[in-house]
Scaffold this motif. Structure first.
Motif, PDB file in Angstrom:
ATOM      1  N   LEU A   1     -13.069   0.248   3.642  1.00  0.00           N
ATOM      2  CA  LEU A   1     -12.446   0.645   4.903  1.00  0.00           C
ATOM      3  C   LEU A   1     -12.956  -0.222   6.049  1.00  0.00           C
ATOM      4  CD1 LEU A   1     -10.450   2.797   5.887  1.00  0.00           C
ATOM      5  CD2 LEU A   1     -12.399   4.308   6.268  1.00  0.00           C
TER       6      LEU A   1
ATOM      7  N   ASP B   1      -4.806   3.690   3.175  1.00  0.00           N
ATOM      8  CA  ASP B   1      -3.345   3.587   3.086  1.00  0.00           C
ATOM      9  C   ASP B   1      -2.664   3.613   4.458  1.00  0.00           C
ATOM     10  OD1 ASP B   1      -3.390   3.469   0.317  1.00  0.00           O
ATOM     11  OD2 ASP B   1      -3.297   5.651   0.094  1.00  0.00           O
ATOM     12  N   SER B   2      -3.443   3.839   5.517  1.00  0.00           N
ATOM     13  CA  SER B   2      -2.847   3.878   6.853  1.00  0.00           C
ATOM     14  C   SER B   2      -2.309   2.497   7.221  1.00  0.00           C
ATOM     15  CB  SER B   2      -3.890   4.319   7.885  1.00  0.00           C
ATOM     16  OG  SER B   2      -3.383   4.178   9.202  1.00  0.00           O
TER      17      SER B   2
ATOM     18  N   GLN C   1      -6.635   2.864  13.243  1.00  0.00           N
ATOM     19  CA  GLN C   1      -6.345   4.290  13.228  1.00  0.00           C
ATOM     20  C   GLN C   1      -6.892   4.932  11.959  1.00  0.00           C
ATOM     21  OE1 GLN C   1      -5.031   5.845  15.747  1.00  0.00           O
ATOM     22  NE2 GLN C   1      -4.971   7.894  14.819  1.00  0.00           N
ATOM     23  N   GLY C   2      -6.699   4.266  10.834  1.00  0.00           N
ATOM     24  CA  GLY C   2      -7.231   4.790   9.581  1.00  0.00           C
ATOM     25  C   GLY C   2      -8.738   4.898   9.611  1.00  0.00           C
TER      26      GLY C   2
ATOM     27  N   HIS D   1      -7.507   7.757   1.597  1.00  0.00           N
ATOM     28  CA  HIS D   1      -6.284   8.022   2.362  1.00  0.00           C
ATOM     29  C   HIS D   1      -6.211   7.113   3.589  1.00  0.00           C
ATOM     30  CE1 HIS D   1      -2.939  10.304   4.031  1.00  0.00           C
ATOM     31  NE2 HIS D   1      -3.598  10.390   5.170  1.00  0.00           N
ATOM     32  N   ALA D   2      -7.350   6.911   4.253  1.00  0.00           N
ATOM     33  CA  ALA D   2      -7.392   6.055   5.438  1.00  0.00           C
ATOM     34  C   ALA D   2      -7.043   4.611   5.088  1.00  0.00           C
ATOM     35  CB  ALA D   2      -8.767   6.126   6.093  1.00  0.00           C
TER      36      ALA D   2
ATOM     37  N   GLU E   1      -9.849   7.740  12.077  1.00  0.00           N
ATOM     38  CA  GLU E   1      -9.599   9.075  11.540  1.00  0.00           C
ATOM     39  C   GLU E   1     -10.630   9.426  10.473  1.00  0.00           C
ATOM     40  OE1 GLU E   1      -5.566   9.104  10.215  1.00  0.00           O
ATOM     41  OE2 GLU E   1      -4.737   9.241  12.266  1.00  0.00           O
TER      42      GLU E   1
END
Length: 212
Positions: free
Chosen positions: A140, A88-89, A94-95, A85-86, A98
């Motif tokens: 990531l 896709d930030s 920020q991704g 999900h991160a 988080e």
């Protein structure tokens, strides 16, 4: 939403409603015991917390290891989902930040998960799930580095080790951490992972000459 650990343990056959309720109670009790006691948890710990006898536990789950593995797989896969999900930030930092917070919070809240991710869960056959988590974390980190928001002098493997250090020990120099200590530690670590705003001087500055 159905509990995936319960579903994994009930995958064989069509259990009666009372059998399913017992498995749900055992999974909930095992999660609680894992969080508090880590991988040293015993079948007796779990049965007592669930309010059932050992015979019921042995009838409803294949083994202690199968029960613990089902729970840990659930949580490790949740971490991997957080990392995906991160990715896709729209904001790479920020991704990443988080995900880092979710990663440390999950580890800090469960001794069992911390044990498993620290290499003490070999008997539970979690390697495939941990490998998928590694891949997601590497992607990531490398995305954040490519965007220039994470230090490029780091190997991606440095990052999970650094994040793991956010979880405080029971005490240090006579100090006891409060419940939020991991969060403050994480803020310090994240600051250290960001690129320096300006290069440090190669040598100390010369002292100013005294004025006449």
């Amino acid at each position: 939403m159905p509990d995936s650990a319960v579903a994994a343990l009930l995958a064989q056959g069509r259990p009666r409603a009372d059998a399913q309720r017992n498995v749900e109670r055992l999974v909930a009790a095992a999660r609680e015991a894992l969080d508090e006691l880590g991988l040293a948890v015993t079948t007796r710990d779990i049965a007592q917390r669930a309010g059932v006898g050992l015979g019921t536990l042995y009838r409803r789950v294949p083994s202690l290891d199968a029960l613990l593995a089902a729970i840990l797989v659930d949580t490790i896969d949740e971490m991997t989902g957080r990392a995906a999900h991160a990715l896709d930030s729209p904001d790479p930092w920020q991704g990443f930040a988080e995900f880092a917070e979710a990663y440390v919070q999950l580890r800090a809240s469960s001794c069992g998960l911390h044990d498993a991710l620290s290499g003490r869960g070999e008997r539970l056959d979690l390697d495939g799930h941990i490998n998928r988590l590694q891949k997601a974390v590497r992607q990531l980190v490398q995305r954040a580095q490519k965007a220039g928001v994470l230090r490029t002098d780091l190997d991606w493997r440095d990052v999970p080790f650094a994040l793991a250090t956010a979880i405080p020990t029971d005490h240090t120099i006579g100090l006891v951490p409060d419940d939020d200590q991991w969060h403050r530690n994480l803020r310090i670590i994240l600051d250290g992972l960001r690129p320096a705003r300006s290069p440090a001087p190669a040598t100390p500055a010369e002292p100013a000459a005294p004025s006449d």
